[in-house]
Design a protein around this motif. Structure first.
Motif, PDB file in Angstrom:
ATOM      1  N   HIS A   3       0.839  -1.330  -0.038  1.00  0.00           N
ATOM      2  CA  HIS A   3      -0.105  -0.101   0.088  1.00  0.00           C
ATOM      3  C   HIS A   3       0.833   1.212   0.146  1.00  0.00           C
ATOM      4  O   HIS A   3       0.340   2.288  -0.502  1.00  0.00           O
ATOM      5  N   ASP A 124     -19.303  -0.678   1.813  1.00  0.00           N
ATOM      6  CA  ASP A 124     -18.610  -1.766   2.705  1.00  0.00           C
ATOM      7  C   ASP A 124     -18.135  -2.948   1.865  1.00  0.00           C
ATOM      8  O   ASP A 124     -17.529  -3.988   2.333  1.00  0.00           O
ATOM      9  N   SER A 173      -7.178  -5.219  -1.584  1.00  0.00           N
ATOM     10  CA  SER A 173      -6.954  -4.793   0.207  1.00  0.00           C
ATOM     11  C   SER A 173      -5.952  -3.645   0.180  1.00  0.00           C
ATOM     12  O   SER A 173      -6.048  -2.882   1.240  1.00  0.00           O
ATOM     13  N   ARG A 176      -7.417  -0.522  -0.577  1.00  0.00           N
ATOM     14  CA  ARG A 176      -8.417  -0.091   0.509  1.00  0.00           C
ATOM     15  C   ARG A 176      -7.662   0.455   1.738  1.00  0.00           C
ATOM     16  O   ARG A 176      -7.995   1.416   2.253  1.00  0.00           O
ATOM     17  N   ARG A 177      -6.444  -0.097   2.041  1.00  0.00           N
ATOM     18  CA  ARG A 177      -5.638   0.471   3.132  1.00  0.00           C
ATOM     19  C   ARG A 177      -4.844   1.826   2.648  1.00  0.00           C
ATOM     20  O   ARG A 177      -5.054   2.752   3.537  1.00  0.00           O
ATOM     21  N   GLU A 180      -7.617   4.637   3.221  1.00  0.00           N
ATOM     22  CA  GLU A 180      -7.928   4.810   4.479  1.00  0.00           C
ATOM     23  C   GLU A 180      -6.804   5.787   5.051  1.00  0.00           C
ATOM     24  O   GLU A 180      -7.235   6.772   5.777  1.00  0.00           O
ATOM     25  N   LEU A 181      -5.633   5.450   4.829  1.00  0.00           N
ATOM     26  CA  LEU A 181      -4.448   6.288   4.977  1.00  0.00           C
ATOM     27  C   LEU A 181      -4.454   7.837   4.417  1.00  0.00           C
ATOM     28  O   LEU A 181      -4.474   8.915   4.939  1.00  0.00           O
ATOM     29  N   SER A 183      -7.235   9.300   3.153  1.00  0.00           N
ATOM     30  CA  SER A 183      -8.639   9.765   3.879  1.00  0.00           C
ATOM     31  C   SER A 183      -8.250  10.241   5.193  1.00  0.00           C
ATOM     32  O   SER A 183      -8.306  11.424   5.476  1.00  0.00           O
ATOM     33  N   ALA A 184      -7.476   9.644   5.923  1.00  0.00           N
ATOM     34  CA  ALA A 184      -7.024  10.187   7.410  1.00  0.00           C
ATOM     35  C   ALA A 184      -6.105  11.455   7.313  1.00  0.00           C
ATOM     36  O   ALA A 184      -6.301  12.372   8.168  1.00  0.00           O
ATOM     37  N   ARG A 189     -13.132  11.802   2.932  1.00  0.00           N
ATOM     38  CA  ARG A 189     -13.230  10.227   2.600  1.00  0.00           C
ATOM     39  C   ARG A 189     -12.852   9.938   1.001  1.00  0.00           C
ATOM     40  O   ARG A 189     -13.458  10.797   0.249  1.00  0.00           O
ATOM     41  N   SER A 191     -12.365   6.964  -1.559  1.00  0.00           N
ATOM     42  CA  SER A 191     -12.596   5.301  -1.821  1.00  0.00           C
ATOM     43  C   SER A 191     -11.604   4.748  -2.319  1.00  0.00           C
ATOM     44  O   SER A 191     -10.767   5.431  -3.256  1.00  0.00           O
TER      45      SER A 191
END
Length: 257
Positions: A3, A124, A173, A176-177, A180-181, A183-184, A189, A191
């Motif tokens: 990732h 989800d 995956s 997706r990870r 998440e990073l 977005s944070a 957000r 996708s």
């Protein structure tokens, strides 16, 4: 693959690439709806059927031609870079079958899904299209066609109708990870499929820049020529048959036409 490589590519993105990538599948949904007279499922399925071994603009042109003529096109003598198998799949879709029952690989199934809905139908259950450029992003460098073909991400349809996707979903995956990073860090957000689209644009731009630095080889020149021809043909087709279609997502390459 990691990732971290995906996040690195995101960090190389220009503001325009981020803007384009964030709306890429929404724009593709608009194209699918337009070429199929309002039927997003049909348009997305046709784009997926004609996507393998084809650049994006050529893919759009082929799908639009088939939908306009109302018959599958492909195989020897068809005048189109498509197989007899693609022709048969297109005829099945035109006859009313759903693309979920026609498409076998996880890549083109997820491609159709994201285009049909303009993104994830269920946040989800994130979908990501892992083509050669997307796998290159996760790998951290441009992969050759031979390297991509040897990667165990193609999947297959089992006898019970399900599609294997364990290795494919491992790469999903990672996206997706990365999402998440990102977005944070950004406080908004993003996708996984948007990360894929943005970094896909970046990867193709980097590929073109590398090609320009070393000088194009015969394969590069052939691809550039094919892309230019597809762009001209699509612009002519769109002007005549889809004059109201103003938006078509790009690929990260400078225009070849």
């Amino acid at each position: 693959v990691s990732h971290e490589n995906i996040v690195w590519h995101w960090e190389q993105a220009t503001p325009d690439e981020i803007a384009q990538g964030m709306r890429w599948y929404a724009d593709a949904h608009h194209v699918a709806t337009a070429i199929a007279n309002g039927d997003a499922h049909l348009g997305a399925g046709m784009l997926a059927i004609y996507s393998p071994q084809q650049g994006w603009i050529g893919n759009v042109l082929n799908a639009a031609r088939v939908l306009r003529e109302g018959r599958g096109i492909g195989g020897p003598g068809s005048g189109m870079f498509a197989t007899t198998g693609q022709k048969r799949a297109a005829d099945r879709l035109l006859a009313g079958e759903r693309y979920e029952d026609i498409l076998n690989g996880p890549k083109i199934r997820d491609f159709a899904h994201l285009i049909e809905f303009g993104g994830d139908q269920d946040p989800d259950d994130p979908r990501v299209v892992i083509d050669r450029h997307a796998l290159s992003v996760a790998h951290g460098r441009a992969l050759t066609s031979e390297e991509y073909d040897s990667a165990p991400v193609n999947g297959f349809r089992r006898k019970d109708g399900s599609v294997s996707r364990r290795q494919y979903d491992h790469v999903v995956s990672l996206y997706r990870r990365a999402a998440e990073l990102i977005s944070a860090r950004g406080g908004e957000r993003v996708s996984a499929h948007q990360v894929q689209a943005v970094t896909w644009l970046v990867r193709q731009r980097l590929n073109q820049e590398a090609e320009q630095r070393r000088g194009p080889n015969r394969l590069d020149r052939g691809r550039n020529h094919a892309r230019a021809n597809s762009e001209r043909a699509w612009n002519e087709f769109r002007t005549v048959y889809l004059p109201d279609l103003a938006t078509c997502p790009g690929t990260g390459y400078q225009s070849a036409a």
